[in-house]
Design a protein around this motif. Structure first.
Motif, PDB file in Angstrom:
ATOM      1  N   HIS A   2     -56.573  20.210   1.123  1.00  0.00           N
ATOM      2  CA  HIS A   2     -56.118  21.033   0.113  1.00  0.00           C
ATOM      3  C   HIS A   2     -54.647  21.103   0.431  1.00  0.00           C
ATOM      4  O   HIS A   2     -53.597  20.929  -0.471  1.00  0.00           O
ATOM      5  N   GLY A   3     -54.154  21.331   1.737  1.00  0.00           N
ATOM      6  CA  GLY A   3     -52.958  21.584   2.269  1.00  0.00           C
ATOM      7  C   GLY A   3     -51.987  20.075   1.924  1.00  0.00           C
ATOM      8  O   GLY A   3     -50.850  20.096   1.316  1.00  0.00           O
ATOM      9  N   VAL A   4     -52.646  19.036   2.311  1.00  0.00           N
ATOM     10  CA  VAL A   4     -51.821  17.795   1.920  1.00  0.00           C
ATOM     11  C   VAL A   4     -51.826  17.760   0.553  1.00  0.00           C
ATOM     12  O   VAL A   4     -50.685  17.130  -0.101  1.00  0.00           O
ATOM     13  N   ALA A   5     -52.749  17.784  -0.161  1.00  0.00           N
ATOM     14  CA  ALA A   5     -52.733  17.597  -1.729  1.00  0.00           C
ATOM     15  C   ALA A   5     -51.589  18.450  -2.413  1.00  0.00           C
ATOM     16  O   ALA A   5     -50.694  18.172  -2.915  1.00  0.00           O
ATOM     17  N   THR A   6     -51.722  19.660  -1.861  1.00  0.00           N
ATOM     18  CA  THR A   6     -50.315  20.685  -2.360  1.00  0.00           C
ATOM     19  C   THR A   6     -49.188  20.327  -2.066  1.00  0.00           C
ATOM     20  O   THR A   6     -48.309  20.200  -2.680  1.00  0.00           O
ATOM     21  N   LEU A   7     -48.966  20.067  -0.797  1.00  0.00           N
ATOM     22  CA  LEU A   7     -47.787  19.891  -0.342  1.00  0.00           C
ATOM     23  C   LEU A   7     -47.241  18.619  -0.914  1.00  0.00           C
ATOM     24  O   LEU A   7     -45.786  18.448  -1.044  1.00  0.00           O
ATOM     25  N   THR A   8     -48.097  17.463  -0.947  1.00  0.00           N
ATOM     26  CA  THR A   8     -47.472  16.252  -1.328  1.00  0.00           C
ATOM     27  C   THR A   8     -47.141  16.449  -2.843  1.00  0.00           C
ATOM     28  O   THR A   8     -45.861  15.955  -3.274  1.00  0.00           O
ATOM     29  N   ARG A   9     -47.785  17.178  -3.515  1.00  0.00           N
ATOM     30  CA  ARG A   9     -47.576  17.204  -5.065  1.00  0.00           C
ATOM     31  C   ARG A   9     -46.328  18.091  -5.306  1.00  0.00           C
ATOM     32  O   ARG A   9     -45.566  17.542  -6.116  1.00  0.00           O
ATOM     33  N   SER A  10     -45.890  18.879  -4.344  1.00  0.00           N
ATOM     34  CA  SER A  10     -44.897  19.809  -4.614  1.00  0.00           C
ATOM     35  C   SER A  10     -43.621  19.050  -3.903  1.00  0.00           C
ATOM     36  O   SER A  10     -42.552  19.519  -3.754  1.00  0.00           O
ATOM     37  N   ARG A  11     -43.902  17.895  -3.477  1.00  0.00           N
ATOM     38  CA  ARG A  11     -42.624  17.107  -2.682  1.00  0.00           C
ATOM     39  C   ARG A  11     -42.406  17.559  -1.412  1.00  0.00           C
ATOM     40  O   ARG A  11     -41.077  17.463  -0.959  1.00  0.00           O
ATOM     41  N   ARG A  12     -43.149  18.432  -0.829  1.00  0.00           N
ATOM     42  CA  ARG A  12     -42.686  18.954   0.647  1.00  0.00           C
ATOM     43  C   ARG A  12     -43.256  17.892   1.519  1.00  0.00           C
ATOM     44  O   ARG A  12     -42.979  18.077   2.843  1.00  0.00           O
ATOM     45  N   LEU A  13     -44.394  16.959   1.177  1.00  0.00           N
ATOM     46  CA  LEU A  13     -44.465  15.944   2.215  1.00  0.00           C
ATOM     47  C   LEU A  13     -44.172  14.618   1.362  1.00  0.00           C
ATOM     48  O   LEU A  13     -44.477  14.674   0.177  1.00  0.00           O
ATOM     49  N   LEU A  14     -43.937  13.604   2.229  1.00  0.00           N
ATOM     50  CA  LEU A  14     -43.548  12.415   1.349  1.00  0.00           C
ATOM     51  C   LEU A  14     -44.826  11.540   0.825  1.00  0.00           C
ATOM     52  O   LEU A  14     -45.702  11.331   1.828  1.00  0.00           O
ATOM     53  N   PRO A  15     -44.914  11.320  -0.272  1.00  0.00           N
ATOM     54  CA  PRO A  15     -46.263  10.676  -0.676  1.00  0.00           C
ATOM     55  C   PRO A  15     -46.450   9.331   0.017  1.00  0.00           C
ATOM     56  O   PRO A  15     -47.746   8.843  -0.029  1.00  0.00           O
ATOM     57  N   GLU A  16     -45.580   8.612   0.323  1.00  0.00           N
ATOM     58  CA  GLU A  16     -45.860   7.190   0.930  1.00  0.00           C
ATOM     59  C   GLU A  16     -46.429   7.492   2.353  1.00  0.00           C
ATOM     60  O   GLU A  16     -46.962   6.392   2.823  1.00  0.00           O
TER      61      GLU A  16
END
Length: 192
Positions: free
Chosen positions: A162-176
């Motif tokens: 959930h953390g990875v999904a949420t942070l990736t979607r909010s562009r706080r983590l790089l999707p690549e």
């Protein structure tokens, strides 16, 4: 078919239409755009008809969440069924979860971010939510390791996803880096 059966079928059809329209509108414009007035206009029914099915937006969000939970469970089970080794099943589960969250952001929000009036982790939790958790636990339970409760491990792994999904979607983590995150989660948390 009796008149009563026909009315029940029509009512169920209207309810499905309301939920599908709310979901479509939320996916296109966000949940703030979902109002009973807009829904009534889109489905060409009056607001009182909407209120005869749902008391308001909160219940509509809950209905979308339940529909989404059922879809997520199917997606996770389908992904894990194709994998034979335990590690491969966990990787497939994680990918399916993150893919569902990415492809269905409004549904994901209804499930985990917004108040849909649903009970989670309670005795009265709706079956669709219990089944989605069961779909996680079917695969993750075998990866918990000795002395670790499968339910607890599933909760921790799920919270990580959930953390990875949420942070990736909010562009706080790089999707690549998504694939590397999945590999790290599986390799560091799962005991396989």
């Amino acid at each position: 078919m009796s008149v009563q059966e026909r009315k029940q079928r029509e009512r169920a059809d209207r309810e499905r239409l309301i939920v599908a329209t709310a979901r479509e509108l939320a996916e296109q414009q966000g949940w703030d755009a979902v109002t009973t007035r807009r829904l009534a206009e889109r489905i060409e029914y009056s607001q009182p008809v909407l209120y005869s099915h749902f008391r308001g937006k909160r219940e509509i969000i809950g209905a979308v969440a339940l529909e989404g939970a059922a879809e997520m469970a199917v997606a996770m089970r389908s992904a894990t069924a194709a994998a034979s080794a335990p590690r491969d099943r966990v990787v497939a589960l994680a990918r399916a979860y993150l893919d569902f969250a990415e492809r269905n952001p409004a549904v994901y929000d209804a499930l985990f971010q917004l108040d849909g009036g649903l009970a989670y982790a309670q005795e009265d939790t709706p079956e669709q939510l219990k089944d989605a958790f069961a779909a996680l636990m079917e695969t993750l339970g075998e990866a918990a390791g000795d002395g670790v409760a499968p339910e607890l491990f599933t909760e921790v792994f799920w919270a990580s996803l959930h953390g990875v999904a949420t942070l990736t979607r909010s562009r706080r983590l790089l999707p690549e880096d998504a694939e590397r995150r999945v590999e790290l989660l599986v390799d560091r948390l799962a005991v396989l």
